[in-house]
Each structure stands twice: as C-alpha cells, then as structure tokens.
Design a protein around this motif. Structure first.
Motif, mmCIF file in Angstrom:
data_model
loop_
_atom_site.group_PDB
_atom_site.id
_atom_site.type_symbol
_atom_site.label_atom_id
_atom_site.label_comp_id
_atom_site.label_asym_id
_atom_site.label_seq_id
_atom_site.Cartn_x
_atom_site.Cartn_y
_atom_site.Cartn_z
ATOM 1 N N GLU A 117 38.487 35.273 42.968
ATOM 2 C CA GLU A 117 37.314 35.492 43.972
ATOM 3 C C GLU A 117 36.383 36.317 43.843
ATOM 4 O O GLU A 117 35.359 36.359 44.124
ATOM 5 C CB GLU A 117 38.235 36.077 45.261
ATOM 6 C CG GLU A 117 39.502 35.157 45.786
ATOM 7 C CD GLU A 117 40.035 35.851 46.951
ATOM 8 O OE1 GLU A 117 39.624 35.469 47.926
ATOM 9 O OE2 GLU A 117 41.066 36.623 46.628
ATOM 10 N N ILE A 118 36.631 37.439 42.782
ATOM 11 C CA ILE A 118 35.713 38.202 42.459
ATOM 12 C C ILE A 118 34.603 37.775 41.539
ATOM 13 O O ILE A 118 33.377 37.896 41.614
ATOM 14 C CB ILE A 118 36.464 39.506 41.543
ATOM 15 C CG1 ILE A 118 37.236 40.245 42.402
ATOM 16 C CG2 ILE A 118 35.218 40.402 40.743
ATOM 17 C CD1 ILE A 118 38.235 41.312 41.684
ATOM 18 N N TYR A 121 32.530 35.685 44.198
ATOM 19 C CA TYR A 121 31.693 36.691 44.952
ATOM 20 C C TYR A 121 30.603 37.307 44.411
ATOM 21 O O TYR A 121 29.450 37.371 44.984
ATOM 22 C CB TYR A 121 32.509 37.394 46.053
ATOM 23 C CG TYR A 121 33.202 36.945 47.301
ATOM 24 C CD1 TYR A 121 32.536 36.414 48.242
ATOM 25 C CD2 TYR A 121 34.736 36.438 47.206
ATOM 26 C CE1 TYR A 121 33.233 35.890 49.530
ATOM 27 C CE2 TYR A 121 35.275 35.878 48.411
ATOM 28 C CZ TYR A 121 34.522 35.654 49.461
ATOM 29 O OH TYR A 121 35.106 34.795 50.351
ATOM 30 N N GLY A 122 30.907 37.768 43.221
ATOM 31 C CA GLY A 122 29.915 38.318 42.371
ATOM 32 C C GLY A 122 28.703 37.620 42.294
ATOM 33 O O GLY A 122 27.604 37.769 42.341
ATOM 34 N N HIS A 141 29.021 40.754 49.653
ATOM 35 C CA HIS A 141 29.200 41.843 48.738
ATOM 36 C C HIS A 141 30.619 42.767 49.434
ATOM 37 O O HIS A 141 31.276 43.337 48.899
ATOM 38 C CB HIS A 141 28.131 43.084 48.730
ATOM 39 C CG HIS A 141 27.982 43.732 47.519
ATOM 40 N ND1 HIS A 141 28.516 45.095 47.539
ATOM 41 C CD2 HIS A 141 27.884 43.697 46.255
ATOM 42 C CE1 HIS A 141 28.607 45.696 46.448
ATOM 43 N NE2 HIS A 141 28.057 44.702 45.596
ATOM 44 N N LEU A 144 33.536 41.026 48.196
ATOM 45 C CA LEU A 144 33.610 41.340 46.913
ATOM 46 C C LEU A 144 34.034 42.872 46.470
ATOM 47 O O LEU A 144 35.233 42.953 45.851
ATOM 48 C CB LEU A 144 32.033 41.479 46.277
ATOM 49 C CG LEU A 144 32.249 41.741 44.823
ATOM 50 C CD1 LEU A 144 33.155 40.830 43.949
ATOM 51 C CD2 LEU A 144 31.043 41.772 44.065
ATOM 52 N N GLU A 145 33.692 43.818 47.513
ATOM 53 C CA GLU A 145 34.527 45.031 47.338
ATOM 54 C C GLU A 145 35.899 45.145 47.674
ATOM 55 O O GLU A 145 36.753 45.756 47.032
ATOM 56 C CB GLU A 145 33.788 46.245 48.046
ATOM 57 C CG GLU A 145 32.060 46.382 47.537
ATOM 58 C CD GLU A 145 32.252 46.849 46.066
ATOM 59 O OE1 GLU A 145 32.974 47.749 45.615
ATOM 60 O OE2 GLU A 145 31.537 46.129 45.248
ATOM 61 N N GLU A 147 37.796 42.602 47.663
ATOM 62 C CA GLU A 147 38.656 41.981 46.471
ATOM 63 C C GLU A 147 38.843 42.886 45.255
ATOM 64 O O GLU A 147 40.380 43.021 44.964
ATOM 65 C CB GLU A 147 38.051 40.663 46.129
ATOM 66 C CG GLU A 147 37.712 39.647 47.033
ATOM 67 C CD GLU A 147 38.667 38.938 47.930
ATOM 68 O OE1 GLU A 147 39.880 39.440 47.835
ATOM 69 O OE2 GLU A 147 38.258 37.764 48.505
ATOM 70 N N LYS A 148 38.269 43.565 44.888
ATOM 71 C CA LYS A 148 38.255 44.421 43.760
ATOM 72 C C LYS A 148 39.173 45.683 44.175
ATOM 73 O O LYS A 148 40.054 46.096 43.566
ATOM 74 C CB LYS A 148 36.868 45.015 43.540
ATOM 75 C CG LYS A 148 35.799 44.325 42.934
ATOM 76 C CD LYS A 148 34.584 45.179 42.431
ATOM 77 C CE LYS A 148 33.497 44.178 41.728
ATOM 78 N NZ LYS A 148 32.442 45.039 41.718
#
Ligand code: FE
Ligand code: FE
Length: 168
Positions: A117-118, A121-122, A141, A144-145, A147-148
C-alpha cells in the motif's frame, strides 16, 4: 487482459488505472483482516488489526472521494499482487502450529500488505501532484501517512513483544 492494456495512453489513464488497482486491493484487505483478527492471539496485535480494519474502511471511502473529484464512478480492477500477498498470508498462517510463532507470521504478512500500500499510495500521490490534482494528492497522502504509521507500529510490536515470545 494485460495490466497495461491499449486503453492506457496518457498519464491520466495510468493514474486512474492505478487508483482502480488500489481500490480493489483495499476492498480485498477489508475482507482479509477479520481472518487475521481471529487468528491472532496477542491482545495488542488483535487490537492493532481491529483498528486498522476501521482505518482501511476509511481508505476505501477516501478513494471513493478521489474518484468523485475525478468525475468517475468508483471501480476496482483485479490486482494480482495483493491477491498473491493475501493468499500467501493465509497459507502461511494455516501452516504455523505454535500460537506465538503464528503471531509473528501474521505481523510479517500484515507488513507485506502495508508495504504494498505504501508503494502504491506514494506513487499515486506523486502522480496526482504531477497532474496538478493537489486535491487528490492531499487525500492520497493522508492514507499514505496512516499506512506508514501502521507499518511502524507493527515493527515496534514485533520487535518488543511478538518476535521475543515467538523465539523463546
Ligand atoms: Fe489501506
Ligand atoms: Fe493498510
């Protein structure tokens, strides 16, 4: 159908295709997480999976917002990558007899999902910015954050507790 069919000509088409790919993937993850919740025995891990199931449902609706901003109907395209990651996760989980080793296996499998996913999405956020769709980029974004953050939480839980118990 090939992943990059003839219908993908422009960067916009590629962006839309990849959006449909991650939309399919997120929906598969929503279906797969209850099984991981059920199989996990560590309380923190179960709670973490439950929380991420809720977040994943939010990721689905955020993608629906992006489709809407693009004037498109939300649609998924088959994503063999996520299917493979989920299939492998359930196979390995079925093969591990020891409960504590199973928790370690589940974390490893969940992190493979997060890393996928990262990556997606990145890329999507970068493409959205390039296509001057900052409205879409902002939404992508945000996910993304999350998922991180989930990935980092899983690493901490693995290193501090799960792997230690699994190895003892
Ligand atoms: Fe997600
Ligand atoms: Fe996720």
């Amino acid at each position: 159908m090939g992943i990059f069919g003839k219908d993908i000509k422009r960067m916009e088409d590629l962006f839309l295709h990849t959006l449909q790919d991650i939309y399919y993937a997120e929906n598969q993850i929503v279906k797969a997480l209850p099984d991981m919740i059920e199989k996990s025995t560590n309380r923190d891990l179960t709670a973490g999976f439950k929380k991420h199931l809720e977040e994943t449902e939010t990721h689905v609706s955020r993608l629906e917002q992006v489709f809407k901003l693009l004037g498109r109907q939300p649609k998924g395209v088959e994503c063999p990558a996520i299917d493979g990651i989920i299939k492998e996760a359930s196979e390995i989980a079925g093969d591990v007899a020891d409960k504590e080793v199973l928790d370690a296996a589940l974390i490893g499998a969940a992190q493979a999902v997060e890393h996928y996913e990262i990556a997606r999405y990145g890329t999507l956020a970068a493409w959205a910015r390039q296509l001057e769709r900052d409205d879409c980029a902002t939404i992508l974004h945000r996910t993304l954050e999350e998922e991180k953050a989930t990935d980092e939480k899983l690493s901490r839980l693995a290193e501090r507790k799960i792997n230690v118990k699994a190895a003892s």
